[in-house]
Design a protein around this motif. Structure first.
Motif, short mmCIF file in Angstrom:
data_model
loop_
_atom_site.label_atom_id
_atom_site.label_comp_id
_atom_site.label_asym_id
_atom_site.label_seq_id
_atom_site.Cartn_x
_atom_site.Cartn_y
_atom_site.Cartn_z
N ILE A 133 0.98 -1.03 -0.01
CA ILE A 133 -0.17 -0.13 0.06
C ILE A 133 0.93 1.37 0.08
CG2 ILE A 133 -1.89 1.26 1.35
CD1 ILE A 133 -2.74 -1.35 2.66
N ALA A 134 0.75 2.15 -0.98
CA ALA A 134 1.46 3.17 -1.01
C ALA A 134 0.96 4.28 -1.89
CB ALA A 134 2.88 3.13 -1.69
N THR A 135 1.45 5.73 -1.99
CA THR A 135 1.29 6.45 -3.15
C THR A 135 2.41 6.79 -3.94
OG1 THR A 135 -0.42 7.36 -1.38
CG2 THR A 135 0.01 8.65 -3.44
N LEU A 136 2.13 6.46 -5.06
CA LEU A 136 3.48 6.45 -6.12
C LEU A 136 2.95 6.86 -7.62
CD1 LEU A 136 5.14 3.09 -4.96
CD2 LEU A 136 6.04 5.40 -4.26
N GLU A 137 3.88 6.84 -8.33
CA GLU A 137 3.46 7.26 -9.79
C GLU A 137 4.05 6.13 -10.49
OE1 GLU A 137 6.59 10.10 -11.71
OE2 GLU A 137 5.30 11.16 -10.43
N THR A 138 4.85 5.18 -10.19
CA THR A 138 5.49 3.88 -10.75
C THR A 138 5.79 2.95 -9.76
OG1 THR A 138 7.08 3.31 -12.37
CG2 THR A 138 7.77 4.76 -10.82
N MET A 139 5.76 1.52 -10.07
CA MET A 139 6.03 0.63 -9.27
C MET A 139 6.36 -0.59 -10.14
SD MET A 139 4.16 -0.96 -6.03
CE MET A 139 5.03 -2.04 -4.86
N LYS A 140 7.50 -1.46 -9.75
CA LYS A 140 7.80 -2.52 -10.35
C LYS A 140 8.17 -3.66 -9.25
CE LYS A 140 11.35 -4.08 -13.56
NZ LYS A 140 12.34 -3.69 -14.61
N GLY A 141 7.67 -4.93 -9.94
CA GLY A 141 8.04 -6.12 -8.90
C GLY A 141 7.27 -7.35 -9.28
N SER A 142 7.20 -8.25 -8.28
CA SER A 142 6.48 -9.57 -8.62
C SER A 142 5.88 -9.90 -7.38
CB SER A 142 7.40 -10.55 -8.99
OG SER A 142 8.60 -10.95 -7.94
N PHE A 143 4.92 -10.91 -7.45
CA PHE A 143 4.53 -11.65 -6.29
C PHE A 143 3.79 -13.02 -6.66
CE2 PHE A 143 0.70 -9.69 -7.78
CZ PHE A 143 -0.34 -10.48 -7.85
N THR A 144 4.05 -13.59 -5.65
CA THR A 144 3.58 -15.22 -5.64
C THR A 144 2.10 -15.23 -5.15
OG1 THR A 144 6.04 -16.02 -6.08
CG2 THR A 144 4.10 -17.51 -5.53
N ALA A 145 1.13 -15.84 -5.52
CA ALA A 145 -0.04 -15.79 -4.96
C ALA A 145 -0.32 -16.83 -3.70
CB ALA A 145 -1.21 -16.16 -5.98
N PRO A 146 -0.55 -16.22 -2.56
CA PRO A 146 -0.45 -17.11 -1.58
C PRO A 146 -1.78 -18.07 -1.35
CG PRO A 146 -0.89 -14.86 -0.70
CD PRO A 146 -0.60 -14.99 -2.26
N PHE A 147 -2.61 -17.70 -2.18
CA PHE A 147 -3.97 -18.69 -2.07
C PHE A 147 -4.44 -18.29 -3.49
CE2 PHE A 147 -4.59 -14.48 0.08
CZ PHE A 147 -5.47 -13.82 -0.52
N SER A 148 -5.48 -19.10 -3.72
CA SER A 148 -5.91 -19.09 -4.89
C SER A 148 -7.05 -18.12 -4.83
CB SER A 148 -6.77 -20.45 -5.50
OG SER A 148 -5.94 -21.66 -5.74
N GLY A 149 -7.47 -17.23 -5.98
CA GLY A 149 -8.37 -16.24 -5.94
C GLY A 149 -7.99 -15.00 -6.90
N SER A 150 -8.54 -13.81 -6.60
CA SER A 150 -8.25 -12.85 -7.37
C SER A 150 -7.22 -11.89 -6.88
CB SER A 150 -9.37 -11.99 -7.90
OG SER A 150 -9.95 -11.62 -6.61
N HIS A 151 -6.25 -11.52 -7.48
CA HIS A 151 -5.14 -10.70 -6.94
C HIS A 151 -4.85 -9.38 -7.94
CE1 HIS A 151 -3.92 -13.96 -4.64
NE2 HIS A 151 -4.34 -14.77 -5.27
N GLY A 152 -4.61 -8.13 -7.56
CA GLY A 152 -4.49 -7.12 -8.27
C GLY A 152 -4.29 -5.82 -7.64
N TRP A 153 -4.56 -4.96 -8.28
CA TRP A 153 -4.54 -3.32 -7.89
C TRP A 153 -5.85 -2.77 -7.59
CZ3 TRP A 153 -1.40 -5.83 -10.95
CH2 TRP A 153 -0.09 -5.96 -10.71
N TYR A 154 -6.05 -1.96 -6.45
CA TYR A 154 -6.97 -0.77 -6.34
C TYR A 154 -6.23 0.41 -6.49
CZ TYR A 154 -10.17 2.47 -4.27
OH TYR A 154 -10.92 3.59 -4.22
#
Length: 179
Positions: A133-154
């Protein structure tokens, strides 16, 4: 002086039969439960021997249940998301547990509040887990889903003009969409 003991034929037969009985007991009580999860006597479970095969069988079954999408990465995809002035939007990827997503996003110059999070498949309580969670204008990275479901950004736009987010992703996922 060395003595040689000669066994009679009935004694040899007796010891041979006892050896077969001992081997059969070891096979039924120890080897079958520990190696093949076959426990005809129930003693293998009481001795804790069936735990070895249950663990490896569960690991094999878990790997077999994972979808084909988990095996290969999808090629990079570029997505444009418009976040209206004073509003928020969500962009989600449907993923199974342990699928990995590499991402990079940037705005057209404006700062955006965001929450990268996931919601478990089938959950009706409203639970979600935030990863960043942050306030930015750009971001780069990766993540591994810890559980099945929907993952993404608000993303939430607090400015008085629409903000365009360019999202580039590659990795393992089933589908994606604006939510």
């Amino acid at each position: 002086m060395q003595q040689t003991v000669l066994l009679s034929t009935p004694a040899l037969i007796k010891y041979t039969l006892l050896s077969f009985i001992f081997a059969a007991a070891v096979l039924l009580i120890i080897i079958l439960p520990a190696e093949y999860n076959i426990d005809p006597t129930g003693l293998g479970e009481k001795l804790g021997l069936t735990v070895f095969t249950q663990t490896s069988t569960n690991a094999i079954n878990t790997n077999l249940k994972q979808p084909v999408q988990n095996a290969t990465n999808k090629p990079p995809v570029t997505i444009e998301v418009i976040v209206p002035a004073g509003r928020g939007v969500e962009y989600k990827f449907v993923m199974t547990q342990y699928q990995k997503l590499n991402y990079e996003w940037q705005t057209n110059g404006s700062l955006l509040y965001f929450d990268l999070h996931g919601e478990p498949k089938g959950d009706t309580t409203g639970y979600f887990e935030s990863y960043a969670i942050a306030t930015l204008e750009t971001m780069k990275g990766s993540f591994t889903a810890p559980f099945s479901g929907s993952h993404g950004w608000y993303w939430k736009n607090t400015t008085d003009k629409p903000v365009i987010v360019t999202l580039i992703v590659e990795g393992q996922y089933i589908s994606h969409r604006l939510k």
